[in-house]
Design an enzyme around this catalytic site. Structure first.
Site, PDB file in Angstrom:
ATOM      1  N   GLN A  44      14.862  47.598 -11.065  1.00  0.00           N
ATOM      2  CA  GLN A  44      15.457  48.315  -9.944  1.00  0.00           C
ATOM      3  C   GLN A  44      15.514  49.808 -10.246  1.00  0.00           C
ATOM      4  O   GLN A  44      16.059  50.221 -11.269  1.00  0.00           O
ATOM      5  CB  GLN A  44      16.864  47.807  -9.626  1.00  0.00           C
ATOM      6  N   CYS A  86      24.062  51.237  -3.836  1.00  0.00           N
ATOM      7  CA  CYS A  86      25.129  51.632  -4.750  1.00  0.00           C
ATOM      8  C   CYS A  86      26.111  52.574  -4.055  1.00  0.00           C
ATOM      9  O   CYS A  86      25.710  53.609  -3.512  1.00  0.00           O
ATOM     10  CB  CYS A  86      24.549  52.310  -5.992  1.00  0.00           C
ATOM     11  N   ARG A 135      28.671  39.244  -9.578  1.00  0.00           N
ATOM     12  CA  ARG A 135      29.907  38.930 -10.310  1.00  0.00           C
ATOM     13  C   ARG A 135      30.061  37.439 -10.586  1.00  0.00           C
ATOM     14  O   ARG A 135      30.744  37.051 -11.533  1.00  0.00           O
ATOM     15  CB  ARG A 135      31.116  39.451  -9.536  1.00  0.00           C
ATOM     16  N   PRO A 149      20.912  42.980 -10.203  1.00  0.00           N
ATOM     17  CA  PRO A 149      21.043  44.126 -11.104  1.00  0.00           C
ATOM     18  C   PRO A 149      22.489  44.575 -11.155  1.00  0.00           C
ATOM     19  O   PRO A 149      23.137  44.713 -10.107  1.00  0.00           O
ATOM     20  CB  PRO A 149      20.144  45.192 -10.451  1.00  0.00           C
ATOM     21  N   GLY A 160      26.656  39.479  -2.022  1.00  0.00           N
ATOM     22  CA  GLY A 160      28.058  39.776  -1.730  1.00  0.00           C
ATOM     23  C   GLY A 160      28.923  38.540  -1.668  1.00  0.00           C
ATOM     24  O   GLY A 160      28.690  37.648  -0.846  1.00  0.00           O
ATOM     25  N   ASP A 161      29.905  38.456  -2.566  1.00  0.00           N
ATOM     26  CA  ASP A 161      30.851  37.331  -2.613  1.00  0.00           C
ATOM     27  C   ASP A 161      30.183  35.996  -2.905  1.00  0.00           C
ATOM     28  O   ASP A 161      30.675  34.943  -2.466  1.00  0.00           O
ATOM     29  CB  ASP A 161      31.661  37.236  -1.317  1.00  0.00           C
ATOM     30  N   LYS A 184      17.299  47.055  -1.696  1.00  0.00           N
ATOM     31  CA  LYS A 184      18.642  46.488  -1.567  1.00  0.00           C
ATOM     32  C   LYS A 184      19.489  47.463  -0.789  1.00  0.00           C
ATOM     33  O   LYS A 184      19.556  48.658  -1.121  1.00  0.00           O
ATOM     34  CB  LYS A 184      19.270  46.214  -2.936  1.00  0.00           C
TER      35      LYS A 184
END
Length: 340
Positions: free
Chosen positions: A88, A121, A247, A35, A223-224, A161
């Site tokens: 979400q 978040c 990303r 999300p 993450g990453d 999350k």
């Protein structure tokens, strides 16, 4: 054209599949589209699913927004071309989570893959209300929220999350995850940064192992994860059952399959994405960011990005794509451009 018709007509030229596979409920070895606020609309989710994502999430949806108005439901409703969707939710009031879970479940029926609760978040406008990663400091309230969602949608899987912790150096993820499992969460997604890091620095994948050791439910790495290779490393080097890509999807729906797109396929994907924005009723200005992502790494990429910044209609964006195609002469060039 409908979104399904757009995929049928345009996806193959971009090395994407117009035939979207339904979520089977099994996380093992799966790559999921995360999300992302302001990004993961229906068109974006469709591109990810066409690229091989096992599941795609909505943008995070405010429980208060669903309670007080109708506009937030635009973030929940899947396009008819989507086989299913993970929704979400975020907020801080258990009673609103219960209501939202019940209404989302009733509205989406079998097309609701799962309900995810955002406890990760880091954005101040969210955390100052006690929402998002602020819940990491209130495990009792967070557990009440999980139970409320389970009560509101007893037939839906409820996941959470989280991040390593709220403040730098104060990791709470393992014990927090255990409390969420005890409250009824069926999976835990872990982003390997503290909330105060925002998106800076490197994600610590070690916390994924520590959470996996603490719980018996599946753990999702986050993450990453910026490439297909990174996703595979996360699966092989940590205790994660699945991987969530955020990303790494920017201009790269192939991140889920590992396909290395040619320049021609990247241009075709941008054209498909623009048409999907149009078909799903999204604001076409979103294509300005897409142009920068899809054309990244190409010669004169800055020129094409700047050209897209003045576009307002689908036809104008597609005209830029046509210029890129002519300039690159990709019809006669086998070269590829790696994405990350």
């Amino acid at each position: 054209m409908t979104a399904a018709e757009v995929l049928t007509e345009l996806a193959p030229a971009a090395a994407l599949s117009p035939n979207l596979t339904s979520w089977d409920g099994n996380l093992s070895g799966k790559l999921l589209m995360a999300p992302m606020a302001g990004v993961s609309d229906a068109a974006y989710r469709l591109m990810a699913r066409a690229g091989g994502a096992a599941l795609a999430y909505s943008e995070m949806v405010s429980c208060a927004g669903l309670h007080y108005g109708e506009k937030s439901w635009e973030l929940v409703d899947p396009d008819p071309a989507e086989p299913d969707i993970a929704v979400q939710l975020f907020g801080s009031r258990p009673e609103l989570f219960r209501e939202s879970a019940e209404r989302v479940s009733a509205r989406l029926g079998e097309r609701l893959a799962l309900i995810d609760i955002n406890m990760a978040c880091p954005v101040p406008k969210v955390t100052k209300k006690g929402e998002g990663s602020a819940l990491l400091e209130s495990p009792g309230l967070a557990a009440d929220i999980v139970r409320a969602c389970r009560e509101g949608a007893p037939n839906a899987a409820v996941t959470v999350k989280i991040r390593r912790g709220r403040s730098m150096g104060k990791e709470v993820a393992p014990e927090f995850a255990r409390a969420m499992e005890d409250a009824g969460a069926s999976a835990i997604a872990v982003h390997g940064r503290f909330a105060t890091q925002m998106y800076h620095g490197e994600a610590d994948w070690g916390v994924i192992d520590r959470v996996a050791d603490a719980v018996s439910v599946p753990v999702i790495a986050s993450g990453d994860v910026l490439s297909h290779e990174a996703a595979l490393r996360a699966l092989s080097q940590t205790g994660a059952s699945a991987v969530m890509v955020a990303r790494g999807t920017y201009g790269n729906p192939w991140v889920f399959s590992g396909h290395e797109p040619s320049a021609a396929e990247r241009i075709a994907a941008f054209e498909c994405h623009v048409r999907l924005l149009e078909a799903t009723g999204a604001h076409l200005k979103r294509a300005r960011s897409l142009a920068g992502w899809y054309f990244k790494g190409m010669p004169d990429a800055a020129r094409w990005r700047n050209a897209a910044m003045s576009c307002t209609t689908a036809e104008e964006f597609l005209a830029v794509a046509a210029e890129v195609r002519r300039a690159q002469s990709v019809q006669n060039s086998p070269g590829t451009y790696r994405t990350c």
